[in-house]
Design a protein around this motif. Structure first.
Motif, PDB file in Angstrom:
ATOM      1  N   ILE A   1       0.799  -1.389  -0.065  1.00  0.00           N
ATOM      2  CA  ILE A   1      -0.015  -0.064  -0.142  1.00  0.00           C
ATOM      3  C   ILE A   1       0.743   1.454   0.081  1.00  0.00           C
ATOM      4  N   SER A   2       1.926   1.134   0.792  1.00  0.00           N
ATOM      5  CA  SER A   2       2.721   2.568   0.607  1.00  0.00           C
ATOM      6  C   SER A   2       3.523   2.915  -0.686  1.00  0.00           C
ATOM      7  N   GLN A   3       3.691   1.841  -1.560  1.00  0.00           N
ATOM      8  CA  GLN A   3       4.057   2.270  -2.878  1.00  0.00           C
ATOM      9  C   GLN A   3       3.126   2.536  -3.838  1.00  0.00           C
ATOM     10  N   MET A   4       1.513   2.497  -3.447  1.00  0.00           N
ATOM     11  CA  MET A   4       0.677   2.579  -4.562  1.00  0.00           C
ATOM     12  C   MET A   4       0.534   4.080  -4.737  1.00  0.00           C
ATOM     13  N   ARG A   5       0.176   4.458  -5.968  1.00  0.00           N
ATOM     14  CA  ARG A   5      -0.237   6.124  -6.042  1.00  0.00           C
ATOM     15  C   ARG A   5      -1.762   6.381  -5.883  1.00  0.00           C
ATOM     16  N   GLU A   6      -1.862   7.469  -5.583  1.00  0.00           N
ATOM     17  CA  GLU A   6      -3.096   7.943  -5.159  1.00  0.00           C
ATOM     18  C   GLU A   6      -4.210   7.302  -6.434  1.00  0.00           C
ATOM     19  N   GLY A   7      -5.354   6.868  -5.483  1.00  0.00           N
ATOM     20  CA  GLY A   7      -6.412   6.211  -6.574  1.00  0.00           C
ATOM     21  C   GLY A   7      -6.248   4.777  -6.996  1.00  0.00           C
ATOM     22  N   GLY A   8      -5.037   4.250  -6.586  1.00  0.00           N
ATOM     23  CA  GLY A   8      -4.910   2.828  -7.241  1.00  0.00           C
ATOM     24  C   GLY A   8      -5.486   1.914  -6.026  1.00  0.00           C
ATOM     25  N   PHE A   9      -5.475   2.424  -4.776  1.00  0.00           N
ATOM     26  CA  PHE A   9      -5.970   1.338  -3.775  1.00  0.00           C
ATOM     27  C   PHE A   9      -7.535   1.344  -3.932  1.00  0.00           C
ATOM     28  N   GLY A  10      -8.029   2.574  -4.317  1.00  0.00           N
ATOM     29  CA  GLY A  10      -9.640   2.663  -4.349  1.00  0.00           C
ATOM     30  C   GLY A  10     -10.064   1.650  -5.544  1.00  0.00           C
ATOM     31  N   LEU A  11      -9.443   1.804  -6.549  1.00  0.00           N
ATOM     32  CA  LEU A  11      -9.972   0.768  -7.501  1.00  0.00           C
ATOM     33  C   LEU A  11      -9.509  -0.668  -7.346  1.00  0.00           C
ATOM     34  N   PHE A  12      -8.582  -0.949  -6.673  1.00  0.00           N
ATOM     35  CA  PHE A  12      -8.144  -2.173  -6.301  1.00  0.00           C
ATOM     36  C   PHE A  12      -9.435  -2.620  -5.518  1.00  0.00           C
TER      37      PHE A  12
END
Length: 159
Positions: A109-120
């Motif tokens: 999670i710390s390496q994800m760009r903004e928005g990526g975790f939401g779509l995931f």
């Protein structure tokens, strides 16, 4: 044609209305007989989609509306979250924002760009996710009452 009830909401694209949307989906899903865990999954997924509209859809003009449609079927709930804001090229930004599919390499999670975790999250919590971005953005999410009806696809489909 399969019979369904359609419930539609239109709210200002502001963060303070995301709670209203969460309460609405909770009531609809509860009435349909979804489990507590499934209702929580639905609330998280719709919150992520709505928050994306609030944060990104109307950046250039500062205000707009968030449209939510609920297709209530006997065996599933279909949720449509849409805006008429700025569209995006899903295929182009998919690589930039992080994983959205179980087949892709999962980053911390710390390496994800903004928005990526939401779509995931949306993809992980829903049984089917489709995105159409020809004018504005439409996210169509499906959750089945009976998990045996889930389609065998872990890809977000774009049109």
């Amino acid at each position: 044609m399969e019979h369904f009830d359609f419930i539609e909401m239109k709210v200002p694209a502001k963060a303070e209305y995301v709670g209203v949307i969460r309460l609405s989906i909770s009531g609809i899903a509860s009435r349909m007989g979804f489990s507590y865990d499934a209702i929580e999954d639905l609330k998280v997924a719709i919150s992520e989609a709505a928050t994306n509209v609030v944060a990104h859809a109307y950046e250039s003009n500062g205000s707009g509306e968030l449209n939510i449609g609920f297709g209530v079927y006997d065996n599933r709930l279909e949720i449509m979250v849409s805006d008429q804001g700025e569209s995006f090229r899903f295929d182009e930004i998919k690589n930039r924002i992080g994983p959205v599919s179980a087949k892709e390499e999962v980053k911390p999670i710390s390496q994800m760009r903004e928005g990526g975790f939401g779509l995931f999250l949306i993809n992980a919590l829903m049984d089917k996710v489709e995105i159409n971005n020809e004018y504005g953005v439409i996210v169509l999410m499906t959750k089945y009452l009976d998990e045996t009806e889930v389609e065998l696809s872990d890809q977000i489909q774009t049109k």
